[in-house]
Design an enzyme around this catalytic site. Sequence first.
Site, PDB file in Angstrom:
ATOM      1  N   MET A   1       0.847  -1.200   0.000  1.00  0.00           N
ATOM      2  CA  MET A   1       0.000   0.000   0.000  1.00  0.00           C
ATOM      3  C   MET A   1       0.882   1.250   0.000  1.00  0.00           C
ATOM      4  O   MET A   1       0.422   2.337   0.358  1.00  0.00           O
ATOM      5  CB  MET A   1      -0.947  -0.017   1.195  1.00  0.00           C
TER       6      MET A   1
ATOM      7  N   GLN B   1     -10.189  -2.608   2.523  1.00  0.00           N
ATOM      8  CA  GLN B   1      -9.640  -3.265   3.706  1.00  0.00           C
ATOM      9  C   GLN B   1      -9.521  -2.341   4.908  1.00  0.00           C
ATOM     10  O   GLN B   1      -9.001  -2.733   5.936  1.00  0.00           O
ATOM     11  CB  GLN B   1      -8.298  -3.927   3.382  1.00  0.00           C
TER      12      GLN B   1
ATOM     13  N   GLU C   1      11.970  -0.063   4.915  1.00  0.00           N
ATOM     14  CA  GLU C   1      12.911  -1.185   4.733  1.00  0.00           C
ATOM     15  C   GLU C   1      12.210  -2.550   4.740  1.00  0.00           C
ATOM     16  O   GLU C   1      12.709  -3.491   4.133  1.00  0.00           O
ATOM     17  CB  GLU C   1      13.986  -1.151   5.817  1.00  0.00           C
TER      18      GLU C   1
ATOM     19  N   LYS D   1       5.331  -9.930   9.081  1.00  0.00           N
ATOM     20  CA  LYS D   1       4.798  -8.852   9.945  1.00  0.00           C
ATOM     21  C   LYS D   1       3.276  -8.952  10.041  1.00  0.00           C
ATOM     22  O   LYS D   1       2.686  -8.756  11.093  1.00  0.00           O
ATOM     23  CB  LYS D   1       5.223  -7.501   9.364  1.00  0.00           C
ATOM     24  N   ASP D   2       2.642  -9.244   8.893  1.00  0.00           N
ATOM     25  CA  ASP D   2       1.187  -9.442   8.854  1.00  0.00           C
ATOM     26  C   ASP D   2       0.939 -10.944   8.760  1.00  0.00           C
ATOM     27  O   ASP D   2       0.595 -11.468   7.702  1.00  0.00           O
ATOM     28  CB  ASP D   2       0.604  -8.675   7.672  1.00  0.00           C
TER      29      ASP D   2
ATOM     30  N   HIS E   1       9.272  -3.286   3.346  1.00  0.00           N
ATOM     31  CA  HIS E   1       8.853  -3.499   1.956  1.00  0.00           C
ATOM     32  C   HIS E   1      10.067  -3.775   1.067  1.00  0.00           C
ATOM     33  O   HIS E   1      10.033  -4.664   0.206  1.00  0.00           O
ATOM     34  CB  HIS E   1       8.152  -2.246   1.405  1.00  0.00           C
TER      35      HIS E   1
HETATM   36  P1  AMP Z   1       1.517  -2.879   3.526  1.00  0.00           P
HETATM   37  O1  AMP Z   1       2.048  -1.832   2.605  1.00  0.00           O
HETATM   38  O2  AMP Z   1       1.562  -2.496   4.964  1.00  0.00           O
HETATM   39  O3  AMP Z   1       0.204  -3.443   3.083  1.00  0.00           O
HETATM   40  O4  AMP Z   1       2.547  -4.090   3.438  1.00  0.00           O
HETATM   41  C1  AMP Z   1       2.903  -4.628   2.195  1.00  0.00           C
HETATM   42  C2  AMP Z   1       3.735  -5.862   2.433  1.00  0.00           C
HETATM   43  O5  AMP Z   1       4.904  -5.530   3.185  1.00  0.00           O
HETATM   44  C3  AMP Z   1       2.998  -6.940   3.233  1.00  0.00           C
HETATM   45  O6  AMP Z   1       3.328  -8.217   2.718  1.00  0.00           O
HETATM   46  C4  AMP Z   1       3.563  -6.747   4.612  1.00  0.00           C
HETATM   47  O7  AMP Z   1       3.513  -7.917   5.412  1.00  0.00           O
HETATM   48  C5  AMP Z   1       4.998  -6.377   4.305  1.00  0.00           C
HETATM   49  N1  AMP Z   1       5.602  -5.691   5.431  1.00  0.00           N
HETATM   50  C6  AMP Z   1       5.125  -4.602   6.082  1.00  0.00           C
HETATM   51  N2  AMP Z   1       5.936  -4.274   7.117  1.00  0.00           N
HETATM   52  C7  AMP Z   1       6.938  -5.188   7.109  1.00  0.00           C
HETATM   53  C8  AMP Z   1       8.088  -5.399   7.946  1.00  0.00           C
HETATM   54  N3  AMP Z   1       8.370  -4.612   8.969  1.00  0.00           N
HETATM   55  N4  AMP Z   1       8.905  -6.447   7.640  1.00  0.00           N
HETATM   56  C9  AMP Z   1       8.625  -7.261   6.593  1.00  0.00           C
HETATM   57  N5  AMP Z   1       7.563  -7.110   5.770  1.00  0.00           N
HETATM   58  C10 AMP Z   1       6.732  -6.092   6.036  1.00  0.00           C
END
Ligand code: AMP
Length: 285
Positions: free
Chosen positions: A32, A63, A37, A151-152, A39
């Site tokens: 998103m 979501q 770091e 993380k998720d 991502h």
């Molecule tokens: P988001 O942009 O928050 O929807 O996250 C996009 C992707 O990045 C998802 O697969 C998350 O699990 C992953 N992600 C977010 N934060 C982290 C983190 N601290 N370490 C590893 N992956 C992450």
Amino acid sequence: MGVEIVRRLAELRGIVADWRGQGFRVGVVPTMGALHEGHLSLVRAALVKTDRVIVTLFVNPKQFNSAADLAAYPRTENDDAAKLAPLGAHVLYVPDGDQMYPPGFATTVSVEGVSEGLCGARRPGHFDGVSTVVTKLLLQTGGDFAFFGEKDFQQLHVVRRLVTDLDIPIEIVGCPTIREADGVAMSSRNVHLSAAERAIAPALAKALFEASDRIAKGASVPDEIETARSRILAAGYETVEYLELRGEDDLKPMPVLDRPGRLLAAAVLGSTRLIDNVPVSVGRR
Ligand code: AMP
């Protein structure tokens, strides 16, 4: 050379068809935006495993549980593109809204079981939104591998389930959580923390790691969960929404540690909801 920004599905499909013609394996990293770091670690993993990498950036309204949370979500597309260019990611897919949810859109992907409880209980409809958008992004990109962060952790389970159940021909790769030096899991939402809240934030990861260590050494699961919960609240978090031990492989509740587990928690700090999780290993008594 900068990363190529693509906003239309037809164009994306043309690019991927061209890559396929050249025999390239394609990796996908759904995000998103507001890239950090965490991502970028997924992008690096994708670049190691595949020949061409698509990062997707879509702040998915389906979501979010509240309009205010959606409106406040950080949007930094130019910075995101600038972070991806030096890594060598090939395409940043930023679909226009109508490419994801055109007028008349009426389909929801809903995963039972692993979507229930934890964040699913606290955020009604959240995982339906995630499942629907991830299904679309995986089908739109047509990648061979898609990279998601631990993380998720519940989301990772939901995505694995829907890919299996819907026969989507893509392999899901889970990647470890990237943390700040003080242990705080990186998150796009951390920018919402005030300086005082940021100083309190590490208490969540610290409590989880300590409980994980003690449970692995044989301590009582409910006692350690209670201690961790008290420590998080004592540090200054407003509420602990959940703090549970679940099975690493099936996400089922685990009253005792009889196989590899995960301690998962969500807690509210000021007005920011943070989630985190840590593995719990067996056989360290
Ligand atoms: P988001 O942009 O928050 O929807 O996250 C996009 C992707 O990045 C998802 O697969 C998350 O699990 C992953 N992600 C977010 N934060 C982290 C983190 N601290 N370490 C590893 N992956 C992450």
